[in-house]
Each structure stands twice: as C-alpha cells, then as structure tokens.
Design a protein around this motif. Structure first.
Motif, PDB file in Angstrom:
ATOM      1  N   GLN A 124      -3.723   8.617  -1.938  1.00 32.72           N
ATOM      2  CA  GLN A 124      -3.480   8.595  -3.382  1.00 32.72           C
ATOM      3  C   GLN A 124      -3.176   7.160  -3.792  1.00 32.72           C
ATOM      4  O   GLN A 124      -2.129   6.631  -3.468  1.00 32.72           O
ATOM      5  CB  GLN A 124      -2.323   9.513  -3.725  1.00 32.72           C
ATOM      6  CG  GLN A 124      -1.795   9.410  -5.153  1.00 32.72           C
ATOM      7  CD  GLN A 124      -2.872   9.471  -6.217  1.00 32.72           C
ATOM      8  OE1 GLN A 124      -3.089   8.466  -6.878  1.00 32.72           O
ATOM      9  NE2 GLN A 124      -3.536  10.601  -6.368  1.00 32.72           N
ATOM     10  N   PRO A 125      -4.154   6.483  -4.416  1.00 33.55           N
ATOM     11  CA  PRO A 125      -5.457   6.965  -4.881  1.00 33.55           C
ATOM     12  C   PRO A 125      -6.540   6.773  -3.822  1.00 33.55           C
ATOM     13  O   PRO A 125      -6.294   6.184  -2.766  1.00 33.55           O
ATOM     14  CB  PRO A 125      -5.723   6.053  -6.076  1.00 33.55           C
ATOM     15  CG  PRO A 125      -5.125   4.740  -5.644  1.00 33.55           C
ATOM     16  CD  PRO A 125      -3.878   5.104  -4.880  1.00 33.55           C
ATOM     17  N   THR A 126      -7.731   7.261  -4.143  1.00 37.43           N
ATOM     18  CA  THR A 126      -8.883   7.046  -3.275  1.00 37.43           C
ATOM     19  C   THR A 126     -10.129   6.902  -4.151  1.00 37.43           C
ATOM     20  O   THR A 126     -10.059   7.001  -5.379  1.00 37.43           O
ATOM     21  CB  THR A 126      -9.055   8.187  -2.269  1.00 37.43           C
ATOM     22  OG1 THR A 126      -9.997   7.805  -1.257  1.00 37.43           O
ATOM     23  CG2 THR A 126      -9.540   9.478  -2.941  1.00 37.43           C
ATOM     24  N   GLU A 143      -3.278  15.299  -0.845  1.00 33.01           N
ATOM     25  CA  GLU A 143      -3.180  13.857  -1.024  1.00 33.01           C
ATOM     26  C   GLU A 143      -1.974  13.319  -0.264  1.00 33.01           C
ATOM     27  O   GLU A 143      -0.910  13.947  -0.249  1.00 33.01           O
ATOM     28  CB  GLU A 143      -3.059  13.505  -2.510  1.00 33.01           C
ATOM     29  CG  GLU A 143      -4.325  13.807  -3.306  1.00 33.01           C
ATOM     30  CD  GLU A 143      -4.204  13.404  -4.756  1.00 33.01           C
ATOM     31  OE1 GLU A 143      -5.199  12.909  -5.321  1.00 33.01           O
ATOM     32  OE2 GLU A 143      -3.109  13.587  -5.325  1.00 33.01           O
ATOM     33  N   TYR A 144      -2.151  12.159   0.363  1.00 30.87           N
ATOM     34  CA  TYR A 144      -1.014  11.490   1.003  1.00 30.87           C
ATOM     35  C   TYR A 144      -0.729  10.172   0.286  1.00 30.87           C
ATOM     36  O   TYR A 144      -1.628   9.530  -0.241  1.00 30.87           O
ATOM     37  CB  TYR A 144      -1.251  11.265   2.497  1.00 30.87           C
ATOM     38  CG  TYR A 144      -2.420  10.381   2.868  1.00 30.87           C
ATOM     39  CD1 TYR A 144      -2.285   8.990   2.945  1.00 30.87           C
ATOM     40  CD2 TYR A 144      -3.668  10.934   3.195  1.00 30.87           C
ATOM     41  CE1 TYR A 144      -3.354   8.183   3.314  1.00 30.87           C
ATOM     42  CE2 TYR A 144      -4.746  10.123   3.560  1.00 30.87           C
ATOM     43  CZ  TYR A 144      -4.567   8.753   3.626  1.00 30.87           C
ATOM     44  OH  TYR A 144      -5.627   7.948   3.984  1.00 30.87           O
ATOM     45  N   SER A 145       0.543   9.790   0.251  1.00 30.16           N
ATOM     46  CA  SER A 145       0.948   8.557  -0.422  1.00 30.16           C
ATOM     47  C   SER A 145       0.284   7.359   0.240  1.00 30.16           C
ATOM     48  O   SER A 145       0.109   7.320   1.462  1.00 30.16           O
ATOM     49  CB  SER A 145       2.467   8.394  -0.367  1.00 30.16           C
ATOM     50  OG  SER A 145       3.128   9.470  -0.981  1.00 30.16           O
ATOM     51  N   TYR A 146      -0.066   6.377  -0.575  1.00 36.32           N
ATOM     52  CA  TYR A 146      -0.682   5.176  -0.016  1.00 36.32           C
ATOM     53  C   TYR A 146      -0.259   3.902  -0.746  1.00 36.32           C
ATOM     54  O   TYR A 146       0.124   2.925  -0.121  1.00 36.32           O
ATOM     55  CB  TYR A 146      -2.208   5.296  -0.059  1.00 36.32           C
ATOM     56  CG  TYR A 146      -2.912   4.120   0.604  1.00 36.32           C
ATOM     57  CD1 TYR A 146      -3.083   4.107   1.991  1.00 36.32           C
ATOM     58  CD2 TYR A 146      -3.370   3.035  -0.132  1.00 36.32           C
ATOM     59  CE1 TYR A 146      -3.695   3.027   2.619  1.00 36.32           C
ATOM     60  CE2 TYR A 146      -3.991   1.952   0.488  1.00 36.32           C
ATOM     61  CZ  TYR A 146      -4.150   1.962   1.857  1.00 36.32           C
ATOM     62  OH  TYR A 146      -4.753   0.895   2.471  1.00 36.32           O
ATOM     63  N   PHE A 147      -0.316   3.906  -2.069  1.00 40.91           N
ATOM     64  CA  PHE A 147      -0.154   2.678  -2.843  1.00 40.91           C
ATOM     65  C   PHE A 147       1.145   2.710  -3.630  1.00 40.91           C
ATOM     66  O   PHE A 147       1.457   3.697  -4.292  1.00 40.91           O
ATOM     67  CB  PHE A 147      -1.336   2.540  -3.805  1.00 40.91           C
ATOM     68  CG  PHE A 147      -1.427   1.230  -4.527  1.00 40.91           C
ATOM     69  CD1 PHE A 147      -1.662   0.058  -3.847  1.00 40.91           C
ATOM     70  CD2 PHE A 147      -1.296   1.184  -5.913  1.00 40.91           C
ATOM     71  CE1 PHE A 147      -1.763  -1.154  -4.523  1.00 40.91           C
ATOM     72  CE2 PHE A 147      -1.401  -0.013  -6.600  1.00 40.91           C
ATOM     73  CZ  PHE A 147      -1.635  -1.185  -5.901  1.00 40.91           C
ATOM     74  N   ASP A 148       1.912   1.614  -3.536  1.00 41.91           N
ATOM     75  CA  ASP A 148       3.140   1.470  -4.305  1.00 41.91           C
ATOM     76  C   ASP A 148       2.793   0.756  -5.608  1.00 41.91           C
ATOM     77  O   ASP A 148       2.420  -0.420  -5.606  1.00 41.91           O
ATOM     78  CB  ASP A 148       4.158   0.654  -3.508  1.00 41.91           C
ATOM     79  CG  ASP A 148       5.525   0.599  -4.182  1.00 41.91           C
ATOM     80  OD1 ASP A 148       5.577   0.495  -5.422  1.00 41.91           O
ATOM     81  OD2 ASP A 148       6.537   0.655  -3.459  1.00 41.91           O
TER      82      ASP A 148
END
Length: 394
Positions: A124-126, A143-148
């Motif tokens: 998240q996001p992709t 969805e898995y966390s990715y971007f801060d």
C-alpha cells in the motif's frame, strides 16, 4: 446480451493524458503517464534497438510461429540479465509474455492453479494494474503497509508487522526496484529480512521488476531479486522490457519460476506453456527477438548499457535539481526524499486538492495520489514544478 454488461471506469492515467493534450498552455508539464521522455519530450527508440531491428529486417526469413513459451534464446538472455547466476538452469522455468502486465497476469493464474485458496498480498500503495488484475481474477487480496506518507520513505517496521500475517501458500507481490508509485525502495538488508520471513511462513514471492537499470544500475537493481531467487526454493519473477529497452509498444516481457528441483521445473514449465496457449497461444516475438539480439551481441549490448546509463543519470540529475530548487524556495530539506528516491516515479505527498490546484493554476499534470513521473521533466521545467509545489502549499 450486451445489455447485461456493466460500464467500466475509465483509467485515470489515460483520462489525464486526454486532459493534458487538450490544455492549450505552452508551460504545461506532463508528469502523469509512465513513459520515459528525453529532454525534448520525446520517447526515443534506443540506438541498439534501431540497429538490432535493422539487422532483424535484413536477416529474418520467416514470420512463422516460434514456440508457445517464446524463443528459448530470449528466455535465456533476459533471465540471465535479471537473475545472473542466482538460479541453476535446471530449476528455472520461463515463458515469454506480452509485456510485464502479461507476466503478472500469468503469474497470478499460475498461483491460483497451484493453490485455489491463495491470497495475494500487495503493498500500500502499489501499481494500480496489480489491483485490477487481482480483482479481475477474483482472487482474495490483502494490503500490507509500505510507504510512510510523512517521511516519504519505506515504513519497514509496519511492512514487516503486516507481512507477519501471511499464510503458507499465499503470494506476496514485491517491486524488484524503483517502486511504482512511490520511488522508495527496500535496501539489501531489508530484502534479506523479507526473504527470511517469507521462507519461514512458506509464502511465495512474486517480484515485479519493470525498471531494472533505472535506479542504481543494472546489477544493483537486481540485487534484491537475486537474493530472493537464490535463497528460497520457490519464487515467481515478472520482468518487463518496456522501460529499459524502450520497446513499450512491442509488449515484451518474461515470467520466470524458480522451482525446488528439476522434476518440478518440468511440471511448472508445462503449466506456463499451457497458460500461454489458453490466453494468447504464441507470445509476440519482434520485441523479444530484438532484446535477445542486443543482450547476446557484445557491441549492441555495450551501446545499450551506455544509453541506459545516460537515461538513469539524467533522471538522477533531475531529482537532484528539483530537490535543490525546493530547498532554495522553502529553506527546508523536507523535499530531500526526491533525490533519494529511484526510478521514474516519486510520490510527492500532496493531497488530491493540492494536485488539482497545481493542474488548474500551473498546468502540472500528475496522478491524483501525487505520483509524478520525474522523466516528464527537463532542466527548464523543474522550476515551473517547484513553484507550483510551493504555491500549492505541499
């Protein structure tokens, strides 16, 4: 029966392209569509591609079919570029695909055949088409966390915490390099930790590598992919040639599957070939042949690598110029992440309202989530963008 069809939502990026074309302003800047543009705004045909195509025209004697999995010479050449010597040949299945999109679609179909109860995990996001294909195939998704959004960097702690929930047989989609849409990448130590977690959980990585050579160089961009493929018994890798060879319209891609042993390689290869047959029979060959010729010819390959390096360093220079322009205007280093991101894209962190304000007032066209294509800039339009960002209060 067509009356039972439902209307489909228009692709947001395609709609943005139309809006940009209709804008009469001379100072408008297109940062939306994901294609590389040179300083003149053109998407050029690379020198080595031109030379290989001419050679192909002069020497090709037939337009007959190749093979259901594509020309083996292409499969070997592109898998070598992506994986190096990370996987033994007797454990690697592969099939040519119509672009990276085709490779992702076939990978998910293969996963569904192997495990009807599969769940697909995405960052998240992709890339929006990941989500669209998953939905089209009616596959469960998490969805898995990715971007801060505050630091504009990878939120690795949250990512690992979320991925701790994957189950055996799940598929986790990872971006091999130059994450789309954020531009924020995992470092090699983080790749190692993700690989270890997936190995413990028995989950299958599906690595989408569409920008090899656009980030830190051909070898560095493939380091994470190679670590995963050399460490785990099973992995899927979807590679695209659209960007690094500039053959967008030729639809040139490859799906690779690392298998536990030679017997399962044979079975997996049969299934890859079967999926090609069901979906489109024979994959496109022109772009694949051109790519193979370049990779297997030392002179063409050297010229291609040189031009690709020019493309990469041009984007890095634009990143640095934009970060410095924003630092000068704001007296803050809060936009330093732009210089740290890699590839064509960065997510600016602007709100949809700020993105719209930049479009309406300054003619800056970017996707609503503030993904911007750095390659859409040139040295003369950097200041236009910097002024728009500051004026919008980003």
């Amino acid at each position: 029966m067509f009356e039972h069809l439902n209307a489909q939502a228009q692709d947001k990026i395609m709609a943005l392209m139309v809006e940009y074309r209709e804008d009469p302003r001379d100072t408008k800047v297109d940062l939306g569509v994901g294609v590389y543009k040179d300083p003149t705004g053109n998407t050029p045909v690379m020198r080595a591609v031109k030379a290989a195509e001419q050679r192909l025209i002069d020497t090709e004697t037939t337009k007959s079919y190749t093979a259901l999995a594509g020309d083996p010479a292409f499969v070997n050449a592109l898998s070598g570029l992506v994986l190096g010597d990370a996987v033994e040949a007797d454990r690697l299945a592969g099939a040519a695909q119509p672009g990276g999109t085709g490779a992702i679609h076939q990978a998910l179909e293969l996963a569904k055949m192997a495990n009807p109860d599969v769940t697909i995990w995405v960052s998240q996001p992709t890339w929006p088409n990941h989500l669209s294909i998953i939905k089209h195939l009616k596959l469960p998704m998490v969805e898995y966390s990715y971007f801060d959004n505050d630091t504009r960097a990878v939120d690795f702690g949250a990512m690992m915490s979320d991925l701790d929930g994957v189950k055996q047989g799940d598929v986790v989609i990872l971006h091999g390099c130059c994450h789309n849409p954020t531009g924020a990448n995992l470092n090699l130590e983080q790749w190692r930790e993700v690989t270890e977690l997936l190995g413990k959980k028995g989950a299958l990585p599906l690595i989408d590598i569409a920008y090899q050579g656009f980030g830190d160089g051909l070898e560095a961009d493939a380091a994470g992919v190679r670590h995963v493929a050399s460490t785990l018994d099973e992995a899927l890798i979807a590679a695209s040639c659209s960007k690094n060879f500039g053959v967008y319209r030729e639809r040139t891609g490859l799906l690779m599957a690392k298998t536990p042993d030679e017997k399962l390689k044979t079975v997996t290869q049969q299934n890859l070939t079967h999926l090609n047959r069901q979906n489109f029979s024979f994959p496109p060959d022109h772009g694949a042949r051109v790519v193979q010729m370049i990779l297997d010819d030392p002179t063409l390959r050297a010229d291609w690598e040189s031009e690709l390096e020019d493309v990469r360093t041009t984007m890095l220079a634009l990143r640095k110029q934009l970060a410095e322009a924003l630092q000068a205007r704001t007296g803050s280093d809060r936009f330093g992440f732009i210089a740290e991101h890699r590839g064509m894209f960065s997510r600016l962190g602007a709100t949809p309202e700020q993105v719209n304000a930049m479009k309406e007032k300054h003619g800056i066209y970017m996707v609503g989530d503030s993904r911007m294509n750095i390659a859409g800039l040139n040295k003369d339009t950097v200041d236009i963008l910097a002024d728009a960002i500051v004026d919008a209060g980003v």
